[in-house]
Motif scaffolding. Structure first.
Motif, PDB file in Angstrom:
ATOM      1  N   GLU A  15      39.695  28.093  46.288  1.00 50.26           N
ATOM      2  CA  GLU A  15      38.836  28.689  44.952  1.00 50.26           C
ATOM      3  C   GLU A  15      40.000  30.160  45.562  1.00 50.26           C
ATOM      4  O   GLU A  15      40.025  30.823  44.798  1.00 50.26           O
ATOM      5  CB  GLU A  15      38.116  29.508  45.588  1.00 50.26           C
ATOM      6  N   PHE A  16      40.577  30.630  46.820  1.00 52.39           N
ATOM      7  CA  PHE A  16      41.832  31.428  47.277  1.00 52.39           C
ATOM      8  C   PHE A  16      42.745  30.952  46.410  1.00 52.39           C
ATOM      9  O   PHE A  16      43.516  32.676  46.081  1.00 52.39           O
ATOM     10  CB  PHE A  16      41.688  31.225  48.824  1.00 52.39           C
ATOM     11  N   ASN A  30      37.640  46.261  38.551  1.00 50.69           N
ATOM     12  CA  ASN A  30      36.327  46.280  38.630  1.00 50.69           C
ATOM     13  C   ASN A  30      34.704  45.965  39.819  1.00 50.69           C
ATOM     14  O   ASN A  30      34.458  46.712  40.420  1.00 50.69           O
ATOM     15  CB  ASN A  30      35.542  45.671  37.487  1.00 50.69           C
ATOM     16  N   GLU A  31      35.843  44.594  39.911  1.00 46.52           N
ATOM     17  CA  GLU A  31      34.527  44.477  41.064  1.00 46.52           C
ATOM     18  C   GLU A  31      35.841  42.748  41.756  1.00 46.52           C
ATOM     19  O   GLU A  31      36.016  42.023  41.790  1.00 46.52           O
ATOM     20  CB  GLU A  31      33.530  43.602  40.520  1.00 46.52           C
ATOM     21  N   PHE A  32      35.807  44.038  42.834  1.00 45.84           N
ATOM     22  CA  PHE A  32      36.606  42.627  44.431  1.00 45.84           C
ATOM     23  C   PHE A  32      36.319  41.344  44.551  1.00 45.84           C
ATOM     24  O   PHE A  32      35.011  41.526  44.762  1.00 45.84           O
ATOM     25  CB  PHE A  32      37.007  43.709  45.350  1.00 45.84           C
ATOM     26  N   PRO A  33      36.891  40.581  44.650  1.00 44.55           N
ATOM     27  CA  PRO A  33      36.561  39.035  44.873  1.00 44.55           C
ATOM     28  C   PRO A  33      35.934  38.970  45.950  1.00 44.55           C
ATOM     29  O   PRO A  33      36.688  38.056  47.305  1.00 44.55           O
ATOM     30  CB  PRO A  33      37.649  37.822  43.945  1.00 44.55           C
ATOM     31  N   ASN A  34      34.872  39.548  47.098  1.00 46.31           N
ATOM     32  CA  ASN A  34      34.676  39.587  48.073  1.00 46.31           C
ATOM     33  C   ASN A  34      34.905  38.076  48.626  1.00 46.31           C
ATOM     34  O   ASN A  34      35.101  37.205  49.592  1.00 46.31           O
ATOM     35  CB  ASN A  34      33.617  40.438  48.705  1.00 46.31           C
ATOM     36  N   SER A  35      34.205  37.123  47.455  1.00 46.13           N
ATOM     37  CA  SER A  35      33.657  35.877  48.118  1.00 46.13           C
ATOM     38  C   SER A  35      34.319  34.842  48.145  1.00 46.13           C
ATOM     39  O   SER A  35      34.998  34.170  48.936  1.00 46.13           O
ATOM     40  CB  SER A  35      32.281  35.165  47.093  1.00 46.13           C
ATOM     41  N   VAL A  36      35.832  35.028  47.255  1.00 43.43           N
ATOM     42  CA  VAL A  36      36.995  34.379  47.320  1.00 43.43           C
ATOM     43  C   VAL A  36      37.439  35.223  48.324  1.00 43.43           C
ATOM     44  O   VAL A  36      38.041  33.525  48.929  1.00 43.43           O
ATOM     45  CB  VAL A  36      36.934  34.578  46.193  1.00 43.43           C
ATOM     46  N   LEU A  37      37.506  35.868  48.932  1.00 47.27           N
ATOM     47  CA  LEU A  37      38.446  36.591  49.865  1.00 47.27           C
ATOM     48  C   LEU A  37      37.675  35.656  51.205  1.00 47.27           C
ATOM     49  O   LEU A  37      38.527  34.916  52.455  1.00 47.27           O
ATOM     50  CB  LEU A  37      38.475  37.774  50.446  1.00 47.27           C
ATOM     51  N   GLU A  38      36.363  35.623  51.191  1.00 44.47           N
ATOM     52  CA  GLU A  38      35.984  34.987  52.166  1.00 44.47           C
ATOM     53  C   GLU A  38      36.248  33.470  52.326  1.00 44.47           C
ATOM     54  O   GLU A  38      36.034  32.950  53.508  1.00 44.47           O
ATOM     55  CB  GLU A  38      34.040  35.432  52.395  1.00 44.47           C
ATOM     56  N   LEU A  40      38.520  31.772  51.980  1.00 48.54           N
ATOM     57  CA  LEU A  40      40.209  32.047  52.948  1.00 48.54           C
ATOM     58  C   LEU A  40      39.714  32.054  54.440  1.00 48.54           C
ATOM     59  O   LEU A  40      40.237  32.003  54.666  1.00 48.54           O
ATOM     60  CB  LEU A  40      40.943  33.191  51.832  1.00 48.54           C
ATOM     61  N   GLN A  41      39.136  33.140  54.293  1.00 49.48           N
ATOM     62  CA  GLN A  41      39.191  33.496  55.619  1.00 49.48           C
ATOM     63  C   GLN A  41      38.620  31.840  56.226  1.00 49.48           C
ATOM     64  O   GLN A  41      38.520  31.969  57.537  1.00 49.48           O
ATOM     65  CB  GLN A  41      38.048  34.511  55.696  1.00 49.48           C
ATOM     66  N   GLU A  42      37.616  31.791  56.032  1.00 46.46           N
ATOM     67  CA  GLU A  42      37.135  30.384  56.292  1.00 46.46           C
ATOM     68  C   GLU A  42      37.509  29.251  56.104  1.00 46.46           C
ATOM     69  O   GLU A  42      37.144  27.757  57.074  1.00 46.46           O
ATOM     70  CB  GLU A  42      35.849  30.063  55.635  1.00 46.46           C
ATOM     71  N   SER A  43      38.690  29.095  55.591  1.00 45.22           N
ATOM     72  CA  SER A  43      39.433  28.043  55.243  1.00 45.22           C
ATOM     73  C   SER A  43      40.513  28.031  56.700  1.00 45.22           C
ATOM     74  O   SER A  43      40.805  28.260  57.216  1.00 45.22           O
ATOM     75  CB  SER A  43      40.321  28.210  54.094  1.00 45.22           C
TER      76      SER A  43
END
Length: 173
Positions: A15-16, A30-38, A40-43
């Protein structure tokens, strides 16, 4: 259905890839993709990045007119050519990572078909290193043909061949 689910179950791990998708920049402004960044962090790639810095660089990237509608390849190229690697260090790493992920399995299939041709000729007499080398030559034959036109190519091949240790010493007298 079970096979389909198992096959495509791991797609959410990628997804990242959407982090530097230019079509989503306006939404991400407008809305930063925090879930997508997370995600990447968990990958498996999570330990490569400084996520605080990556988040800040992405916010700047999304708001920048210079990078609007710039695909990942051109983004990496533009950052490198304009000497912005120190300013966008984490985005540059993310771009390089995304560019190295194959989009299809065609290259893998080519590797197996090349290996099948090579292995069928002399099945048991070839070691793993030789098979790997022959399959690489078979897969990259276009590059090999280009390199053969350079005069120093044969000297480089001979020198590389001479570096390897042989079982027998041939001495010319």
């Amino acid at each position: 259905m079970t096979n389909l689910q198992a096959r495509f179950d791991s797609l959410n791990k990628f997804e990242f890839l959407s982090l530097i998708d230019p079509s989503k920049y306006s939404n991400y402004t407008n809305e930063f993709p925090n879930s997508v960044l997370e995600n990447l962090q968990e990958s498996n790639f999570g330990e490569i990045f400084d996520f605080i810095r990556l988040r800040n660089e992405l916010i700047v990237l999304y708001k920048s007119e210079e990078f609007l509608n710039t695909n990942p390849y051109d983004l990496v190229k533009k950052i490198k050519m304009n000497d912005l690697i120190s300013a966008f260090q984490e985005v540059f790493k993310l771009g390089q990572l995304i560019l190295t992920i194959p989009s299809t399995t065609a290259s893998v299939e080519r590797s197996f078909s090349a290996l099948k041709r090579i292995k069928s000729y002399q099945r048991s007499t070839q070691g793993q290193e030789r098979l790997s080398s022959l399959s690489l030559i078979s897969i990259e034959k276009e590059l090999l043909h280009k390199e053969k036109n350079h005069p120093e190519f044969y000297d480089k091949v001979i020198n590389e061949f001479l570096k390897q240790e042989r079982r027998m010493d041939f001495i010319y007298k």
